[in-house]
Design an enzyme around this catalytic site. Structure first.
Site, PDB file in Angstrom:
ATOM      1  N   GLU A  30       0.722  -1.221  -0.051  1.00 34.56           N
ATOM      2  CA  GLU A  30      -0.184  -0.122   0.064  1.00 34.56           C
ATOM      3  C   GLU A  30       0.920   1.150  -0.092  1.00 34.56           C
ATOM      4  O   GLU A  30       2.249   1.262   0.097  1.00 34.56           O
ATOM      5  CB  GLU A  30      -0.874  -0.174   1.061  1.00 34.56           C
ATOM      6  N   GLU A  71      -1.508 -10.179  -6.160  1.00 35.61           N
ATOM      7  CA  GLU A  71      -1.473 -11.109  -7.267  1.00 35.61           C
ATOM      8  C   GLU A  71      -0.652 -10.313  -8.351  1.00 35.61           C
ATOM      9  O   GLU A  71       0.108 -10.700  -9.130  1.00 35.61           O
ATOM     10  CB  GLU A  71      -2.877 -11.211  -7.750  1.00 35.61           C
TER      11      GLU A  71
HETATM   12  N1  THU Z   1      -5.896  -6.761  -2.278  1.00 36.40           N
HETATM   13  C1  THU Z   1      -4.887  -7.581  -2.715  1.00 36.40           C
HETATM   14  O1  THU Z   1      -3.913  -7.470  -2.569  1.00 36.40           O
HETATM   15  N2  THU Z   1      -5.618  -8.558  -3.559  1.00 36.40           N
HETATM   16  C2  THU Z   1      -6.807  -8.785  -3.607  1.00 36.40           C
HETATM   17  O2  THU Z   1      -7.287  -9.976  -4.325  1.00 36.40           O
HETATM   18  C3  THU Z   1      -7.765  -8.058  -3.237  1.00 36.40           C
HETATM   19  C4  THU Z   1      -7.239  -6.956  -2.486  1.00 36.40           C
HETATM   20  C5  THU Z   1      -5.548  -5.796  -1.304  1.00 36.40           C
HETATM   21  C6  THU Z   1      -5.511  -4.446  -1.820  1.00 36.40           C
HETATM   22  C7  THU Z   1      -5.241  -3.344  -0.491  1.00 36.40           C
HETATM   23  O3  THU Z   1      -3.883  -3.233  -0.199  1.00 36.40           O
HETATM   24  C8  THU Z   1      -5.854  -4.290   0.470  1.00 36.40           C
HETATM   25  O4  THU Z   1      -5.846  -5.575  -0.183  1.00 36.40           O
HETATM   26  C9  THU Z   1      -7.423  -3.884   0.757  1.00 36.40           C
HETATM   27  O5  THU Z   1      -8.100  -3.993  -0.370  1.00 36.40           O
END
Ligand code: THU
Length: 138
Positions: free
Chosen positions: A47, A58
């Protein structure tokens, strides 16, 4: 896909939770991407204080692989949960599904959603992104 390989992918994805950088959502995600040549690429979500530059687990795994010249894949495992606690499946977001569409055969590519090594479900990309737009459409 062999059970042994599924277990290996779930374990590798779960190990990635330790590296997840998610101070804003506190939602930790780990991924393990299996290439057709047998190589395994892992990823976590990363993030950012400006929010939009954040990257999903992913896509981290896909971009690591592609940046090293690997572009053919057979499966990905995704795990995630608040503060890294795995209680439910974490399905890939729409952007990540579109990135999968770029490099994977939607009828073949397998997406393993897991809570632990005993609780998991396997989907084909086509199920999660019906009528997806990909390189073949151009
Ligand atoms: N996120 C992922 O890394 N992969 C997913 O399949 C769904 C969401 C992350 C993005 C963000 O850092 C956090 O999860 C909340 O949305």
């Amino acid at each position: 896909m062999e059970n042994k390989q599924i277990q290996q992918l779930i374990k590798a994805a779960t190990e990635q939770l330790a590296y997840s950088y998610a101070p804003y959502s506190r939602f930790c995600v780990g991924a393990a991407l299996l290439a057709k040549n047998g190589m395994l690429f892992t990823g976590c979500n990363i993030e950012n204080a400006a929010y939009t530059p954040s990257n999903c687990a992913e896509r981290t795994a896909f971009f690591k692989a592609v940046s090293e010249g690997v572009k053919e894949f057979s499966a990905i495992c995704v795990v995630g949960g608040k503060d890294g606690e795995l209680t439910e499946y974490t399905p890939p977001c729409g952007v990540c599904r579109q990135v999968m569409m770029e490099f994977c055969d939607p009828e073949e590519f397998e997406i393993i959603l897991a809570v632990d090594t005993e609780q998991y479900r396997i989907f084909r990309l086509k199920e999660l992104l019906p009528l997806g737009f990909g390189p073949d459409n151009l």
